[in-house]
Each structure stands twice: as structure tokens, then as C-alpha cells.
Design a protein around this motif. Structure first.
Motif, mmCIF file in Angstrom:
data_model
loop_
_atom_site.group_PDB
_atom_site.id
_atom_site.type_symbol
_atom_site.label_atom_id
_atom_site.label_comp_id
_atom_site.label_asym_id
_atom_site.label_seq_id
_atom_site.Cartn_x
_atom_site.Cartn_y
_atom_site.Cartn_z
ATOM 1 N N LEU A 17 0.851 -1.189 0.000
ATOM 2 C CA LEU A 17 0.000 0.000 0.000
ATOM 3 C C LEU A 17 0.888 1.241 0.000
ATOM 4 O O LEU A 17 1.702 1.433 0.907
ATOM 5 C CB LEU A 17 -0.922 -0.011 1.224
ATOM 6 N N GLN A 18 0.733 2.053 -1.021
ATOM 7 C CA GLN A 18 1.506 3.290 -1.123
ATOM 8 C C GLN A 18 0.824 4.368 -0.274
ATOM 9 O O GLN A 18 -0.404 4.394 -0.174
ATOM 10 C CB GLN A 18 1.576 3.756 -2.584
ATOM 11 N N PRO A 19 1.593 5.244 0.345
ATOM 12 C CA PRO A 19 0.980 6.297 1.159
ATOM 13 C C PRO A 19 0.267 7.339 0.300
ATOM 14 O O PRO A 19 0.692 7.617 -0.821
ATOM 15 C CB PRO A 19 2.176 6.915 1.894
ATOM 16 N N GLY A 20 -0.816 7.872 0.815
ATOM 17 C CA GLY A 20 -1.497 8.972 0.155
ATOM 18 C C GLY A 20 -2.824 8.590 -0.466
ATOM 19 O O GLY A 20 -3.278 7.457 -0.378
ATOM 20 N N ALA A 21 -3.417 9.583 -1.092
ATOM 21 C CA ALA A 21 -4.695 9.434 -1.799
ATOM 22 C C ALA A 21 -4.474 9.903 -3.233
ATOM 23 O O ALA A 21 -3.723 10.854 -3.486
ATOM 24 C CB ALA A 21 -5.778 10.266 -1.124
ATOM 25 N N PHE A 22 -5.154 9.240 -4.177
ATOM 26 C CA PHE A 22 -4.907 9.460 -5.593
ATOM 27 C C PHE A 22 -6.225 9.629 -6.327
ATOM 28 O O PHE A 22 -7.245 9.073 -5.920
ATOM 29 C CB PHE A 22 -4.103 8.284 -6.168
ATOM 30 N N VAL A 23 -6.181 10.401 -7.415
ATOM 31 C CA VAL A 23 -7.404 10.672 -8.172
ATOM 32 C C VAL A 23 -7.139 10.542 -9.670
ATOM 33 O O VAL A 23 -6.003 10.675 -10.123
ATOM 34 C CB VAL A 23 -7.967 12.076 -7.861
ATOM 35 N N TYR A 64 -12.518 15.846 -9.738
ATOM 36 C CA TYR A 64 -12.440 14.388 -9.752
ATOM 37 C C TYR A 64 -13.633 13.846 -8.982
ATOM 38 O O TYR A 64 -14.257 14.558 -8.197
ATOM 39 C CB TYR A 64 -11.119 13.890 -9.153
ATOM 40 N N GLU A 65 -13.934 12.574 -9.204
ATOM 41 C CA GLU A 65 -15.079 11.948 -8.547
ATOM 42 C C GLU A 65 -14.670 10.799 -7.638
ATOM 43 O O GLU A 65 -15.449 10.384 -6.785
ATOM 44 C CB GLU A 65 -16.057 11.414 -9.601
ATOM 45 N N TYR A 66 -13.477 10.289 -7.823
ATOM 46 C CA TYR A 66 -13.076 9.027 -7.199
ATOM 47 C C TYR A 66 -11.744 9.228 -6.495
ATOM 48 O O TYR A 66 -10.768 9.666 -7.114
ATOM 49 C CB TYR A 66 -12.955 7.992 -8.323
ATOM 50 N N VAL A 67 -11.712 8.932 -5.191
ATOM 51 C CA VAL A 67 -10.466 9.007 -4.425
ATOM 52 C C VAL A 67 -10.006 7.583 -4.163
ATOM 53 O O VAL A 67 -10.751 6.758 -3.619
ATOM 54 C CB VAL A 67 -10.652 9.782 -3.106
ATOM 55 N N ALA A 68 -8.780 7.292 -4.559
ATOM 56 C CA ALA A 68 -8.280 5.922 -4.534
ATOM 57 C C ALA A 68 -7.066 5.755 -3.635
ATOM 58 O O ALA A 68 -6.329 6.705 -3.372
ATOM 59 C CB ALA A 68 -7.902 5.500 -5.956
ATOM 60 N N ALA A 69 -6.881 4.510 -3.222
ATOM 61 C CA ALA A 69 -5.634 4.061 -2.619
ATOM 62 C C ALA A 69 -4.854 3.368 -3.728
ATOM 63 O O ALA A 69 -5.438 2.789 -4.649
ATOM 64 C CB ALA A 69 -5.913 3.092 -1.483
ATOM 65 N N TRP A 70 -3.536 3.409 -3.643
ATOM 66 C CA TRP A 70 -2.664 2.816 -4.656
ATOM 67 C C TRP A 70 -1.937 1.633 -4.041
ATOM 68 O O TRP A 70 -1.226 1.776 -3.045
ATOM 69 C CB TRP A 70 -1.690 3.873 -5.138
ATOM 70 N N ILE A 71 -2.128 0.466 -4.625
ATOM 71 C CA ILE A 71 -1.470 -0.758 -4.171
ATOM 72 C C ILE A 71 -0.582 -1.269 -5.302
ATOM 73 O O ILE A 71 -1.050 -1.460 -6.420
ATOM 74 C CB ILE A 71 -2.491 -1.845 -3.783
ATOM 75 N N THR A 72 0.686 -1.471 -4.993
ATOM 76 C CA THR A 72 1.631 -2.019 -5.962
ATOM 77 C C THR A 72 1.823 -3.501 -5.687
ATOM 78 O O THR A 72 2.098 -3.890 -4.548
ATOM 79 C CB THR A 72 2.992 -1.303 -5.870
ATOM 80 N N MET A 73 1.667 -4.303 -6.712
ATOM 81 C CA MET A 73 2.008 -5.719 -6.607
ATOM 82 C C MET A 73 3.510 -5.792 -6.856
ATOM 83 O O MET A 73 3.978 -5.579 -7.972
ATOM 84 C CB MET A 73 1.223 -6.539 -7.623
ATOM 85 N N ASN A 100 -9.006 -0.601 -10.442
ATOM 86 C CA ASN A 100 -8.510 -0.027 -11.687
ATOM 87 C C ASN A 100 -7.029 -0.360 -11.762
ATOM 88 O O ASN A 100 -6.267 -0.029 -10.855
ATOM 89 C CB ASN A 100 -8.726 1.490 -11.686
ATOM 90 N N VAL A 101 -6.626 -1.020 -12.831
ATOM 91 C CA VAL A 101 -5.276 -1.574 -12.938
ATOM 92 C C VAL A 101 -4.449 -0.818 -13.964
ATOM 93 O O VAL A 101 -4.922 -0.536 -15.063
ATOM 94 C CB VAL A 101 -5.327 -3.068 -13.345
ATOM 95 N N VAL A 102 -3.214 -0.513 -13.578
ATOM 96 C CA VAL A 102 -2.228 0.026 -14.503
ATOM 97 C C VAL A 102 -1.074 -0.966 -14.527
ATOM 98 O O VAL A 102 -0.465 -1.250 -13.494
ATOM 99 C CB VAL A 102 -1.717 1.410 -14.050
ATOM 100 N N ALA A 103 -0.805 -1.524 -15.694
ATOM 101 C CA ALA A 103 0.333 -2.422 -15.845
ATOM 102 C C ALA A 103 1.509 -1.591 -16.333
ATOM 103 O O ALA A 103 1.482 -1.059 -17.438
ATOM 104 C CB ALA A 103 0.008 -3.540 -16.828
ATOM 105 N N HIS A 107 5.781 -3.775 -12.678
ATOM 106 C CA HIS A 107 4.771 -4.152 -11.685
ATOM 107 C C HIS A 107 3.371 -3.775 -12.150
ATOM 108 O O HIS A 107 3.197 -2.905 -12.993
ATOM 109 C CB HIS A 107 5.040 -3.454 -10.341
ATOM 110 N N ASP A 108 2.386 -4.424 -11.523
ATOM 111 C CA ASP A 108 0.988 -4.040 -11.688
ATOM 112 C C ASP A 108 0.622 -3.128 -10.525
ATOM 113 O O ASP A 108 1.002 -3.383 -9.377
ATOM 114 C CB ASP A 108 0.091 -5.277 -11.692
ATOM 115 N N HIS A 109 -0.126 -2.087 -10.833
ATOM 116 C CA HIS A 109 -0.527 -1.101 -9.838
ATOM 117 C C HIS A 109 -2.046 -1.056 -9.810
ATOM 118 O O HIS A 109 -2.682 -0.902 -10.853
ATOM 119 C CB HIS A 109 0.064 0.266 -10.185
ATOM 120 N N LEU A 110 -2.601 -1.209 -8.627
ATOM 121 C CA LEU A 110 -4.045 -1.277 -8.458
ATOM 122 C C LEU A 110 -4.525 -0.024 -7.741
ATOM 123 O O LEU A 110 -3.913 0.399 -6.755
ATOM 124 C CB LEU A 110 -4.431 -2.491 -7.613
ATOM 125 N N PHE A 111 -5.590 0.527 -8.222
ATOM 126 C CA PHE A 111 -6.220 1.669 -7.577
ATOM 127 C C PHE A 111 -7.604 1.220 -7.136
ATOM 128 O O PHE A 111 -8.439 0.845 -7.958
ATOM 129 C CB PHE A 111 -6.273 2.866 -8.532
#
Length: 127
Positions: A17-23, A64-73, A100-103, A107-111
Motif C-alpha cells: 500500500l503506497q501512502p497517500g490518496a490518488f485521483v 475528480y469523482e473518485y479518491v483511490a488508494a494505490w497498491i503495488t504488486m 482499476n489496474v495500470v500495468a 509491476h501491476d498497480h491497483l487503484f
């Protein structure tokens, strides 16, 4: 060395889990924004999509409408590995957690929704 084997990917996923909030924001073109502040950008027909720290978006007055946490695999997943995204997305879906996935290259990054971060980490750690 990138990993292709699904069982090995799941065994070594190591979600972090990466620190912070992301949009996610969508803009007609590139804003007056330093590249270092952009986690991701993608050109779509409707405009540019950006993933930014919530604090950066707020500072710039971006909507923005969506506040996310960022998890790195943390496992070094091969870009052509088969089934990894499906495995963690299915596991999260069973707990009603959108993902929501960013490859990226390594690594894969999940929001996931910020409110779901703790549960998502539990689910991912038990893949």
C-alpha cells in the motif's frame, strides 16, 4: 527477471500500500503540470487521463469523482503473463471492491477506493 507463471506470481505478489490518496482526472490536453507530479497519463479520444496525488489535483483546482488508494504488486510480472490480473480482480470482486489496474514495465498497480484499502490489502495478501 519478469515472472510469467501464474502460481509463482500469486505466491510472490507482495502487495504494498503506497501512502497517500490518488485521483483520476480527464483534461482536454496536457496541463501546466510538472511530469514528476503525474503518476500516469493516457491519451483517450475524449482527452488526456491523468492519475495524480489528490493534493496535486486540489492545488490545481482539478475536478475528480473518485479518491483511490494505490497498491503495488511488488512481484516483477511479465507484461505477457496470463491470468494474474484476472486472479486479483476476481478476488477483490468477491469482496465488492472495484479495481482499476495500470500495468507498468515491472509491476501491476491497483487503484481501489480509499475506503476499501485495508480490506483490499487483506484480500491480496491471501491470494
Amino acid at each position: 527477471m519478469p515472472i510469467h507463471d501464474l502460481n509463482e506470481l500469486l505466491q510472490h505478489a507482495q502487495p504494498k500500500l503506497q501512502p497517500g490518496a490518488f485521483v483520476f482526472v480527464s483534461l482536454p490536453d496536457w496541463p501546466d503540470l510538472p511530469l514528476k507530479d503525474v503518476l500516469m497519463s493516457f491519451q483517450e479520444d475524449e482527452g488526456m487521463t491523468f492519475i495524480l496525488r489528490q493534493s496535486v489535483a486540489d492545488q490545481l483546482g482539478l475536478q475528480y469523482e473518485y479518491v483511490a488508494a494505490w497498491i503495488t504488486m511488488e512481484v516483477n510480472s511479465a507484461l505477457d503473463a496470463v491470468g494474474f490480473t484476472a486472479a486479483f480482480a476476481t478476488a477483490l470482486g468477491r469482496h465488492n471492491i472495484s479495481c482499476n489496474v495500470v500495468a507498468a514495465f515491472h509491476h501491476d498497480h491497483l487503484f481501489v477506493a480509499k475506503k476499501d484499502a485495508a480490506l483490499a490489502m487483506d484480500v491480496l495478501q491471501n491470494l
